[in-house]
Design a protein around this motif. Structure first.
Motif, PDB file in Angstrom:
ATOM      1  N   SER A  44     -49.810   3.495 -13.267  1.00 15.52           N
ATOM      2  CA  SER A  44     -51.173   3.219 -12.782  1.00 15.52           C
ATOM      3  C   SER A  44     -51.749   4.462 -12.091  1.00 15.52           C
ATOM      4  O   SER A  44     -52.930   4.776 -12.219  1.00 15.52           O
ATOM      5  CB  SER A  44     -51.162   2.037 -11.823  1.00 15.52           C
ATOM      6  OG  SER A  44     -50.222   2.281 -10.805  1.00 15.52           O
ATOM      7  N   LEU A  45     -50.876   5.202 -11.399  1.00 13.21           N
ATOM      8  CA  LEU A  45     -51.333   6.427 -10.726  1.00 13.21           C
ATOM      9  C   LEU A  45     -51.719   7.483 -11.772  1.00 13.21           C
ATOM     10  O   LEU A  45     -52.783   8.103 -11.692  1.00 13.21           O
ATOM     11  CB  LEU A  45     -50.228   6.982  -9.817  1.00 13.21           C
ATOM     12  CG  LEU A  45     -50.570   8.341  -9.225  1.00 13.21           C
ATOM     13  CD1 LEU A  45     -51.190   8.192  -7.858  1.00 13.21           C
ATOM     14  CD2 LEU A  45     -49.387   9.260  -9.156  1.00 13.21           C
TER      15      LEU A  45
ATOM     16  N   ASP B 254     -56.275  19.574  -8.858  1.00  9.59           N
ATOM     17  CA  ASP B 254     -55.148  19.399  -7.940  1.00  9.59           C
ATOM     18  C   ASP B 254     -55.550  18.552  -6.732  1.00  9.59           C
ATOM     19  O   ASP B 254     -54.769  17.735  -6.247  1.00  9.59           O
ATOM     20  CB  ASP B 254     -54.635  20.771  -7.494  1.00  9.59           C
ATOM     21  CG  ASP B 254     -53.232  20.664  -6.906  1.00  9.59           C
ATOM     22  OD1 ASP B 254     -52.313  20.321  -7.674  1.00  9.59           O
ATOM     23  OD2 ASP B 254     -53.069  20.876  -5.701  1.00  9.59           O
ATOM     24  N   GLU B 255     -56.791  18.742  -6.275  1.00 12.57           N
ATOM     25  CA  GLU B 255     -57.273  17.966  -5.140  1.00 12.57           C
ATOM     26  C   GLU B 255     -57.311  16.466  -5.498  1.00 12.57           C
ATOM     27  O   GLU B 255     -56.915  15.612  -4.704  1.00 12.57           O
ATOM     28  CB  GLU B 255     -58.668  18.473  -4.730  1.00 12.57           C
ATOM     29  CG  GLU B 255     -59.316  17.755  -3.570  1.00 12.57           C
ATOM     30  CD  GLU B 255     -58.511  17.813  -2.274  1.00 12.57           C
ATOM     31  OE1 GLU B 255     -57.624  18.678  -2.159  1.00 12.57           O
ATOM     32  OE2 GLU B 255     -58.770  16.956  -1.392  1.00 12.57           O
ATOM     33  N   ILE B 256     -57.750  16.172  -6.729  1.00  9.99           N
ATOM     34  CA  ILE B 256     -57.773  14.770  -7.189  1.00  9.99           C
ATOM     35  C   ILE B 256     -56.353  14.211  -7.181  1.00  9.99           C
ATOM     36  O   ILE B 256     -56.081  13.132  -6.662  1.00  9.99           O
ATOM     37  CB  ILE B 256     -58.378  14.670  -8.622  1.00  9.99           C
ATOM     38  CG1 ILE B 256     -59.864  15.033  -8.586  1.00  9.99           C
ATOM     39  CG2 ILE B 256     -58.152  13.288  -9.221  1.00  9.99           C
ATOM     40  CD1 ILE B 256     -60.516  15.205  -9.954  1.00  9.99           C
TER      41      ILE B 256
ATOM     42  N   HIS C  18     -38.612  13.539  -3.059  1.00  5.28           N
ATOM     43  CA  HIS C  18     -39.765  14.151  -3.721  1.00  5.28           C
ATOM     44  C   HIS C  18     -39.911  15.594  -3.242  1.00  5.28           C
ATOM     45  O   HIS C  18     -39.780  15.887  -2.059  1.00  5.28           O
ATOM     46  CB  HIS C  18     -41.036  13.365  -3.378  1.00  5.28           C
ATOM     47  CG  HIS C  18     -42.283  14.056  -3.823  1.00  5.28           C
ATOM     48  ND1 HIS C  18     -43.106  14.718  -2.939  1.00  5.28           N
ATOM     49  CD2 HIS C  18     -42.822  14.240  -5.052  1.00  5.28           C
ATOM     50  CE1 HIS C  18     -44.106  15.256  -3.618  1.00  5.28           C
ATOM     51  NE2 HIS C  18     -43.958  14.977  -4.885  1.00  5.28           N
ATOM     52  N   TRP C  19     -40.196  16.495  -4.146  1.00  6.43           N
ATOM     53  CA  TRP C  19     -40.264  17.923  -3.788  1.00  6.43           C
ATOM     54  C   TRP C  19     -41.692  18.448  -3.895  1.00  6.43           C
ATOM     55  O   TRP C  19     -42.242  18.997  -2.944  1.00  6.43           O
ATOM     56  CB  TRP C  19     -39.333  18.692  -4.735  1.00  6.43           C
ATOM     57  CG  TRP C  19     -39.182  20.145  -4.414  1.00  6.43           C
ATOM     58  CD1 TRP C  19     -39.945  21.159  -4.890  1.00  6.43           C
ATOM     59  CD2 TRP C  19     -38.227  20.731  -3.534  1.00  6.43           C
ATOM     60  NE1 TRP C  19     -39.519  22.362  -4.378  1.00  6.43           N
ATOM     61  CE2 TRP C  19     -38.463  22.124  -3.539  1.00  6.43           C
ATOM     62  CE3 TRP C  19     -37.182  20.240  -2.746  1.00  6.43           C
ATOM     63  CZ2 TRP C  19     -37.696  23.006  -2.794  1.00  6.43           C
ATOM     64  CZ3 TRP C  19     -36.426  21.133  -2.009  1.00  6.43           C
ATOM     65  CH2 TRP C  19     -36.687  22.479  -2.036  1.00  6.43           C
ATOM     66  N   GLN C  20     -42.289  18.265  -5.054  1.00  6.25           N
ATOM     67  CA  GLN C  20     -43.615  18.830  -5.296  1.00  6.25           C
ATOM     68  C   GLN C  20     -44.350  18.014  -6.341  1.00  6.25           C
ATOM     69  O   GLN C  20     -43.723  17.531  -7.292  1.00  6.25           O
ATOM     70  CB  GLN C  20     -43.466  20.217  -5.921  1.00  6.25           C
ATOM     71  CG  GLN C  20     -43.539  21.376  -5.000  1.00  6.25           C
ATOM     72  CD  GLN C  20     -43.123  22.650  -5.713  1.00  6.25           C
ATOM     73  OE1 GLN C  20     -42.185  22.651  -6.515  1.00  6.25           O
ATOM     74  NE2 GLN C  20     -43.785  23.732  -5.429  1.00  6.25           N
ATOM     75  N   THR C  21     -45.653  17.861  -6.197  1.00  3.61           N
ATOM     76  CA  THR C  21     -46.489  17.279  -7.247  1.00  3.61           C
ATOM     77  C   THR C  21     -47.725  18.156  -7.338  1.00  3.61           C
ATOM     78  O   THR C  21     -48.391  18.382  -6.322  1.00  3.61           O
ATOM     79  CB  THR C  21     -46.892  15.831  -6.896  1.00  3.61           C
ATOM     80  OG1 THR C  21     -45.701  15.047  -6.822  1.00  3.61           O
ATOM     81  CG2 THR C  21     -47.806  15.228  -7.951  1.00  3.61           C
TER      82      THR C  21
ATOM     83  N   VAL D  83     -52.096  10.779  -4.955  1.00  2.00           N
ATOM     84  CA  VAL D  83     -50.668  10.690  -4.628  1.00  2.00           C
ATOM     85  C   VAL D  83     -50.470  10.172  -3.202  1.00  2.00           C
ATOM     86  O   VAL D  83     -49.499   9.471  -2.912  1.00  2.00           O
ATOM     87  CB  VAL D  83     -49.986  12.065  -4.858  1.00  2.00           C
ATOM     88  CG1 VAL D  83     -48.698  12.185  -4.080  1.00  2.00           C
ATOM     89  CG2 VAL D  83     -49.710  12.270  -6.340  1.00  2.00           C
ATOM     90  N   LYS D  84     -51.435  10.486  -2.342  1.00  3.32           N
ATOM     91  CA  LYS D  84     -51.341  10.009  -0.946  1.00  3.32           C
ATOM     92  C   LYS D  84     -51.312   8.484  -0.869  1.00  3.32           C
ATOM     93  O   LYS D  84     -50.877   7.913   0.116  1.00  3.32           O
ATOM     94  CB  LYS D  84     -52.551  10.517  -0.156  1.00  3.32           C
ATOM     95  CG  LYS D  84     -52.300  11.831   0.506  1.00  3.32           C
ATOM     96  CD  LYS D  84     -53.382  12.138   1.524  1.00  3.32           C
ATOM     97  CE  LYS D  84     -53.424  13.630   1.751  1.00  3.32           C
ATOM     98  NZ  LYS D  84     -54.744  14.189   1.738  1.00  3.32           N
ATOM     99  N   THR D  85     -51.821   7.811  -1.909  1.00  7.42           N
ATOM    100  CA  THR D  85     -51.924   6.347  -1.852  1.00  7.42           C
ATOM    101  C   THR D  85     -50.631   5.649  -2.289  1.00  7.42           C
ATOM    102  O   THR D  85     -50.544   4.436  -2.238  1.00  7.42           O
ATOM    103  CB  THR D  85     -53.066   5.844  -2.775  1.00  7.42           C
ATOM    104  OG1 THR D  85     -52.715   6.181  -4.132  1.00  7.42           O
ATOM    105  CG2 THR D  85     -54.398   6.471  -2.424  1.00  7.42           C
TER     106      THR D  85
END
Ligand code: XMP
Length: 456
Positions: free
Chosen positions: A422-423, A359-361, A375-378, A366-368
């Protein structure tokens, strides 16, 4: 006017909710929604049943000219979620809409209107206009502009309920409990003490972050061992939620005793109540939210739940009014039972650790990118499903991580986020190489309904 809402029953089954035909002869406008439409169809002499396919999700419907569809006639995206439908219109009714799966997606006769889809959810973008048309044009409801001070009256009510007693508030680090705490602080100030239970089920670095945000006055109860101990061997999601809810309350009661508090403030919001089926005798439990369905029958503490009738978007607005930080307001919602409901099956320390890493990865990557405004949750879900792979030159037979990302405005419906390929490629490559025991990553492309946002 009368609105007959949707529900999980089937009109042709015995004991399903019924209504007297006299209701339709009152001469007042009636709007039937989903089950409400089927009820109207059956009671007034039409035929209701199932076609080969049931429809769950966002579909296109053609809406015909009618006072109900004023300003929105033509093709519209609508959310369907049903098994039955009106197969034959009752005598005198006309068809007002259809979709590929539903011939009679809407119908009317005089002041009686009905729709098979759900206008009340955000994934029917024209739904607000439909409800507006029904209320303002068909029912002729008048809009009143009052200067009712919602915030002030709520604070006053809390003041009167708690009086001079003390209260503790369960803070999870999320917006709901933080808003509840801010509201109650305005009412009783220093007589409120905020308690954070470190369940060991939080994401990477989260407990540290919460301590930083809420400062020294926050009481932190370390209880990771207790939670993993009680969850040992438990696979059923509903059992997990109940165990967690019960343990939370026991720990809160112990804290309250130390401080002689008589009240427990919780950030329960309306969707928690709906999904736990505590709002109506005939509703079905979708999932037992730990703070609602997990509560013991006899509680020593009296509950204060100032947000119990609000949806998340309304809570966000209230939080803004109360001056809570942007970071907190925009924080991704995180379920109270934490990562326990993001591990399908038994919660173990190893699985928790792997899920935290994956999840940390995902969060870092996702921050990038720029996420859509709704958007609600990832997040990642741990699936203890072993599949074959090849790592290095050898065979691997390991577990799986699913990526779930949803867009939504409230919790009742959701669509999956079209994350850039790509993400997804980068996240997948990093997870399988950095997280031990994982050799496969999958991406969840299901709407709510029929799926829920979380996997458990
Ligand atoms: P579902 O999975 O029901 O989730 O579509 C809707 C939203 O609620 C959150 N959620 C919970 N929050 N206690 C909570 O405080 C719970 O037991 C719980 N279950 C789901 C979920 O993260 C999503 O934002």
């Amino acid at each position: 006017g009368i609105i007959l809402s949707g529900g999980p029953s089937f009109v042709n089954l015995p004991n399903s909710p019924m209504i007297s035909q006299a209701i339709f002869n009152l001469g007042v406008p009636v709007l039937g929604i989903c089950y409400g439409m089927q009820l109207m169809g059956k009671v007034l002499g039409g035929k209701v049943g199932q076609r080969k396919t049931k429809e769950f999700g966002i579909v296109t419907a053609g809406l015909k000219a009618s006072p109900l569809f004023e300003k929105i006639t033509g093709k519209q995206s609508v959310l369907m979620s049903h098994g039955d439908q009106v197969l034959k219109l009752p005598p005198g009714f006309i068809n007002l809409a259809s979709s590929i799966g539903v011939t009679n997606a809407a119908m009317s006769k005089n002041k009686l209107y009905a729709v098979q889809f759900h206008p009340e959810v955000v994934h029917t973008p024209s739904g607000k206009q439909i409800l507006k048309n029904f209320l303002l044009d068909i029912c002729k409801v008048k809009r009143l502009r009052g200067n009712f001070n919602y915030l002030k009256s709520r604070i006053q009510l809390i003041k009167e309920t708690i009086g001079r007693e003390k209260a503790i508030c369960g803070l999870s680090g999320g917006i709901d409990s933080a808003t509840a705490a801010a509201l109650v602080t305005k009412a009783i100030d220093k007589n409120l003490r905020c308690v954070y239970i470190d369940t060991g089920l939080m994401r990477q670095g989260e407990t540290k972050q919460i301590k930083r945000t809420f400062g020294r006055s926050l009481v932190v109860v370390k209880a990771a061992d207790k939670f993993t101990g009680k969850l040992k061997g438990v696979e059923d999601p509903e059992k997990k939620r109940k165990i967690i809810g019960k343990l939370f309350i026991q720990l809160f009661e112990a804290e309250a005793k130390k401080w002689q508090a008589k009240f427990l403030v919780q950030g329960t919001i309306y969707p928690d109540v709906i999904e736990s089926a505590k709002h109506s005798d005939s509703a079905q439990t979708i999932k037992t939210h730990h703070n609602v369905g997990g509560l013991p029958k006899k509680m020593k503490l009296k509950l204060i739940e100032p947000l119990k009738d609000m949806y998340k978007d309304e809570v966000r607005q209230l939080a803004q009014k109360l001056g809570l930080s942007k970071a907190l307001i925009n924080r991704q919602p995180f379920p109270g039972p934490g990562l326990a409901v993001r591990i399908r099956g038994e919660v173990t320390r190893i699985r928790l650790e792997r899920l935290r890493q994956a999840d940390e990865i995902l969060q870092q990557e996702v921050k990038t990118i720029k996420l859509p405004p709704d958007h609600w949750q990832t997040f990642c879900v741990y699936l203890p499903v072993k599949t074959t792979g090849v790592k290095g030159d050898g065979r691997s037979f390991e577990d799986m991580i699913a990526i779930r990302s949803v867009t939504a405005v409230d919790t009742m419906t959701a669509d999956w986020t079209r994350l850039p390929q790509s993400l997804l490629a980068k996240v997948s490559a990093r997870i399988v190489s950095e997280v031990p025991g994982i050799n496969r990553v999958v991406f969840d492309i299901t709407t709510k309904p029929p799926a829920t946002m979380e996997w458990e």
